[in-house]
Design a protein around this motif. Structure first.
Motif, PDB file in Angstrom:
ATOM      1  N   VAL A  40      32.554  37.432  37.283  1.00 29.24           N
ATOM      2  CA  VAL A  40      33.518  36.563  37.971  1.00 29.24           C
ATOM      3  C   VAL A  40      34.307  35.771  36.919  1.00 29.24           C
ATOM      4  O   VAL A  40      35.532  35.649  36.991  1.00 29.24           O
ATOM      5  CB  VAL A  40      32.797  35.617  38.974  1.00 29.24           C
TER       6      VAL A  40
ATOM      7  N   TYR B 162      32.518  31.152  45.460  1.00 28.19           N
ATOM      8  CA  TYR B 162      32.736  32.591  45.340  1.00 28.19           C
ATOM      9  C   TYR B 162      31.532  33.377  45.845  1.00 28.19           C
ATOM     10  O   TYR B 162      31.539  34.613  45.831  1.00 28.19           O
ATOM     11  CB  TYR B 162      33.057  32.986  43.878  1.00 28.19           C
ATOM     12  N   TYR B 163      30.483  32.652  46.298  1.00 33.83           N
ATOM     13  CA  TYR B 163      29.290  33.308  46.860  1.00 33.83           C
ATOM     14  C   TYR B 163      28.466  32.246  47.557  1.00 33.83           C
ATOM     15  O   TYR B 163      28.521  31.067  47.178  1.00 33.83           O
ATOM     16  CB  TYR B 163      28.446  33.969  45.749  1.00 33.83           C
TER      17      TYR B 163
ATOM     18  N   PHE C  12      39.111  38.333  45.743  1.00 35.68           N
ATOM     19  CA  PHE C  12      38.451  38.647  47.022  1.00 35.68           C
ATOM     20  C   PHE C  12      39.210  39.777  47.722  1.00 35.68           C
ATOM     21  O   PHE C  12      38.627  40.643  48.354  1.00 35.68           O
ATOM     22  CB  PHE C  12      38.452  37.428  47.962  1.00 35.68           C
TER      23      PHE C  12
ATOM     24  N   LEU D 262      40.451  33.484  42.441  1.00 36.79           N
ATOM     25  CA  LEU D 262      39.336  33.954  43.280  1.00 36.79           C
ATOM     26  C   LEU D 262      39.872  34.604  44.556  1.00 36.79           C
ATOM     27  O   LEU D 262      39.424  35.690  44.941  1.00 36.79           O
ATOM     28  CB  LEU D 262      38.410  32.786  43.645  1.00 36.79           C
TER      29      LEU D 262
ATOM     30  N   ALA E  28      34.094  37.515  52.184  1.00 35.41           N
ATOM     31  CA  ALA E  28      34.557  36.569  51.160  1.00 35.41           C
ATOM     32  C   ALA E  28      34.512  35.148  51.714  1.00 35.41           C
ATOM     33  O   ALA E  28      34.950  34.911  52.835  1.00 35.41           O
ATOM     34  CB  ALA E  28      35.969  36.921  50.737  1.00 35.41           C
TER      35      ALA E  28
ATOM     36  N   GLY F   2      36.094  27.331  44.043  1.00 34.58           N
ATOM     37  CA  GLY F   2      35.217  28.183  44.836  1.00 34.58           C
ATOM     38  C   GLY F   2      34.922  27.583  46.193  1.00 34.58           C
ATOM     39  O   GLY F   2      35.646  26.682  46.623  1.00 34.58           O
TER      40      GLY F   2
ATOM     41  N   VAL G  74      37.665  29.480  50.021  1.00 33.58           N
ATOM     42  CA  VAL G  74      37.628  28.502  48.919  1.00 33.58           C
ATOM     43  C   VAL G  74      37.943  27.121  49.483  1.00 33.58           C
ATOM     44  O   VAL G  74      38.722  26.981  50.427  1.00 33.58           O
ATOM     45  CB  VAL G  74      38.566  28.857  47.741  1.00 33.58           C
TER      46      VAL G  74
ATOM     47  N   ASN H 234      40.974  28.821  41.922  1.00 32.44           N
ATOM     48  CA  ASN H 234      40.913  29.136  43.361  1.00 32.44           C
ATOM     49  C   ASN H 234      41.893  30.246  43.731  1.00 32.44           C
ATOM     50  O   ASN H 234      41.545  31.160  44.485  1.00 32.44           O
ATOM     51  CB  ASN H 234      41.190  27.877  44.188  1.00 32.44           C
TER      52      ASN H 234
ATOM     53  N   TRP I 134      36.296  41.349  43.066  1.00 31.64           N
ATOM     54  CA  TRP I 134      35.101  40.561  43.385  1.00 31.64           C
ATOM     55  C   TRP I 134      33.967  41.493  43.847  1.00 31.64           C
ATOM     56  O   TRP I 134      32.833  41.403  43.381  1.00 31.64           O
ATOM     57  CB  TRP I 134      35.499  39.560  44.479  1.00 31.64           C
TER      58      TRP I 134
END
Ligand code: GLU
Length: 294
Positions: free
Chosen positions: A82, A139-140, A265, A261, A288, A137, A291, A258, A270
């Motif tokens: 990432v 992101y997970y 996604f 990301l 996803a 994020g 954010v 952001n 990602w």
């Protein structure tokens, strides 16, 4: 008739080969990962890093699937992948990343003291941490769980620590170390803290503790690396949204991350990062996350 069909098939095959070759040429002509002079607004972190063609990345060195330093000498895992997506968008070549080990306890300090330009390290976004640093994020989203030896049937979830008999290990400065205090009867005798999770795994192996608690995906990494030895005891009992730590006031850099990301996604980078790393250990990536541009 027969001949013309064969000829047609050959022509089609040649066309396919031709197209494949073109595709190959196209992609090798790109500058992905090679770094480039991009233009960023003056005075921003993005401009500073791009001009320097270097970045200090804070990550873990001992967590399989997220950040594990192996034979290559460089940490590997989902967090690292990432981070590489962001580094690429900054126009910095991958080999210009300086990896800085940031165990749970030192992450905020590493950002504040300029030891790391950003921290991508299974780093849960929470209000306490947001007082000192800012998060891009998530992101997970992981969740806290418990690892025990495969043969153990006595621990089935965090409530199993309530009778005061079982010992559990976690890491100083982590959210799971705080959360498990709500369940243990006696913190002093039941909760053992180290600076890294691999030390907890050694402790469960040697019988000094009965369990390790942290995020499910970290534990799944250790389970996968030690086939047949450990298992998860029960379900996740918290939500741990992973963010990317930057300086408290650096809204421009946070917005840039952001934006990156959100692009990753959408365009498959990602998903690809996950599939090549933590995705091999049985956890789902899921949809996803949204954010949080707070
Ligand atoms: N995600 C949790 C945290 O940020 C646990 C994992 C870790 O210690 O890195 O505290």
């Amino acid at each position: 008739m027969r001949f013309s069909r064969v000829a047609a098939a050959a022509t089609a095959a040649a066309l396919v080969l031709g197209l494949t070759a073109c595709g190959g040429d196209d992609s090798s002509g790109g500058d992905a990962g090679s770094g480039s002079e991009k233009s960023f607004a003056a005075g921003t972190t993005m401009e500073r890093l791009n001009k320097a063609q270097a970045i200090k990345l804070g990550t873990k060195f001992d967590q399989p699937g997220f950040g594990l330093k192996g034979l290559s000498g460089k940490p590997e895992g989902f967090d690292v992948e990432v981070a590489k997506i962001i580094v690429d968008e900054l126009g910095i070549p991958e080999d210009k990343i300086e990896y800085v080990e940031t165990p749970s306890k030192v992450r905020e300090d590493a950002i504040i003291n300029n030891n790391a330009d950003m921290v991508v390290a299974t780093y849960t976004i929470n209000d306490e941490r947001k007082k000192r640093i800012a998060f891009a994020g998530p992101y997970y989203e992981a969740g806290q769980n418990i690892l025990v030896k495969n043969a153990d049937t006595s621990i089935t979830g965090p409530d199993s620590f309530k009778d005061g008999t079982k010992k559990v290990c976690s890491v100083t400065g982590s959210t799971p170390a705080e959360e498990i205090k709500k369940y243990v009867k006696d913190v002093a005798s039941q909760l053992v803290l180290f600076d890294t999770y691999d030390k907890c795994i050694t402790a469960v192996d040697g019988g000094q503790v009965d369990a390790v608690t942290t995020d499910n995906v970290i534990l799944l990494g250790y389970i996968a690396k030690n086939e047949g030895k450990y298992k998860l005891a029960g379900e996740n009992f918290t939500k741990e949204p992973y963010g990317i730590g930057v300086k408290l006031e650096d809204t421009a850099f946070r917005t840039f991350i952001n934006d990156t990301l959100e692009k990753a996604f959408q365009d498959g980078r990602w998903q690809k990062a996950w599939d090549a790393t933590a995705g091999k250990f049985g956890a789902e990536l899921g949809a996803a996350p949204t954010v949080n541009r707070y």
